[in-house]
Design a protein around this motif. Structure first.
Motif, PDB file in Angstrom:
ATOM      1  N   ASP A  33      34.471  42.635  39.704  1.00 18.06           N
ATOM      2  CA  ASP A  33      34.608  43.372  40.585  1.00 18.06           C
ATOM      3  C   ASP A  33      33.287  42.150  41.261  1.00 18.06           C
ATOM      4  OD1 ASP A  33      35.848  45.245  41.155  1.00 18.06           O
ATOM      5  OD2 ASP A  33      35.237  45.946  39.602  1.00 18.06           O
ATOM      6  N   ASP A  43      43.286  50.740  42.845  1.00 17.74           N
ATOM      7  CA  ASP A  43      42.059  50.167  41.973  1.00 17.74           C
ATOM      8  C   ASP A  43      40.919  51.532  42.157  1.00 17.74           C
ATOM      9  OD1 ASP A  43      39.581  49.447  41.007  1.00 17.74           O
ATOM     10  OD2 ASP A  43      39.396  47.316  42.538  1.00 17.74           O
ATOM     11  N   HIS A  92      37.575  39.923  43.609  1.00 18.95           N
ATOM     12  CA  HIS A  92      38.065  41.650  44.439  1.00 18.95           C
ATOM     13  C   HIS A  92      36.291  41.780  45.229  1.00 18.95           C
ATOM     14  CE1 HIS A  92      37.745  45.906  45.097  1.00 18.95           C
ATOM     15  NE2 HIS A  92      36.784  45.586  45.986  1.00 18.95           N
ATOM     16  N   HIS A 152      40.344  41.443  36.503  1.00 22.87           N
ATOM     17  CA  HIS A 152      39.879  41.852  38.013  1.00 22.87           C
ATOM     18  C   HIS A 152      38.375  41.527  38.120  1.00 22.87           C
ATOM     19  CE1 HIS A 152      40.590  44.288  41.406  1.00 22.87           C
ATOM     20  NE2 HIS A 152      38.625  44.666  41.156  1.00 22.87           N
ATOM     21  N   MET A 173      33.737  42.999  47.532  1.00 21.26           N
ATOM     22  CA  MET A 173      32.890  43.382  47.825  1.00 21.26           C
ATOM     23  C   MET A 173      31.214  43.012  48.383  1.00 21.26           C
ATOM     24  SD  MET A 173      33.700  46.317  45.109  1.00 21.26           S
ATOM     25  CE  MET A 173      34.171  45.321  43.762  1.00 21.26           C
TER      26      MET A 173
HETATM   27 ZN    ZN Z   1      37.942  45.746  42.440  1.00 23.08          ZN
END
Ligand code: ZN
Ligand code: DX5
Length: 218
Positions: free
Chosen positions: A34, A171, A65, A32, A67
């Protein structure tokens, strides 16, 4: 299934390749990643060149992911960098279906993320238009926060409407004391940063979390 997706936010960035090898040996299948822009979340992490470097160093699937305040601008760059899954936040997507289509055209699998205060009703109409639905159990931006148990009801509601093969991810704050409840609610992907990479024996902890997820699977 289920899978523990280690969050590299908790890795040692000076020894990223070493940490990735360790996670491979532990049995991880998905990493994963970020990506934070300092606007959508009050923090910065890493960007495209680091994802490219990770892609060169492992064959594990990369769950990216985003953001980002303007995810559309960067879909092509992150798919090109090697994302296998690419998830965008509902809070910045007026119609996420357009983003899902673009992500598929770019060769990745689309996912939809929602923050803790976002009502599940905002997500439900799109659940079966993508392959991965990620529910945040902390406000995004930082690792090491406490799990917000209110996420469990959202996961249950998503599980009720989702196709059988849907990837339902959770998460934030996932660890030994929270993963069982998330699994029982219907999650099948568990992002774990601090409670995994922060431990002295990462392999043992990976197996422990995996076991708890399997034992409590809904
Ligand atoms: Zn995340
Ligand atoms: C938070 C990130 C998470 C984070 C999880 O914004 O989306 O993936 O790395 O970290 P832990 O497991 O430490 O809560």
């Amino acid at each position: 299934m289920p899978h523990i997706n280690p969050s590299l936010l908790a890795a040692d960035f000076a020894h990223l390749e070493r940490d990735i090898r360790c996670l491979e040996e532990a049995g991880a299948k998905i990493l994963h990643l970020d990506i934070m822009d300092g606007h959508f979340v009050p923090n910065l992490s890493f960007g495209v060149p680091v994802v490219e470097a990770i892609r060169r160093s492992t064959r594990l699937l990369l769950d990216v992911h985003l953001m980002l305040q303007e995810p559309k601008k960067y879909l092509s760059a992150f798919c090109g960098a090697g994302a296998d899954f690419l998830s965008v936040h509902i809070e910045v997507a007026s119609d996420p279906r357009f983003l899902f289509d673009e992500i598929r055209q770019l060769g990745a699998i689309p996912g939809l993320v929602s923050n803790p205060p976002t009502p599940v009703e905002a997500v439900l109409p799109y659940v079966n238009d993508c392959e991965l639905v990620l529910t945040m159990s902390v406000m995004p931006g930082f690792g090491g926060q406490s799990f917000d148990f209110r996420v469990l009801d959202k996961i249950r509601r998503i599980r009720c409407v989702a196709n059988e093969n849907m990837l339902i991810s959770v998460d934030g704050g996932i660890g030994e004391s929270t993963i069982a409840a998330a699994a029982a609610a219907g999650a099948n992907l568990f992002v774990a940063g601090t409670a995994l990479l922060g431990k002295p024996d990462v392999k043992k902890q990976f197996l422990r979390l995996k076991q708890l997820a399997v034992e409590n699977k809904s």
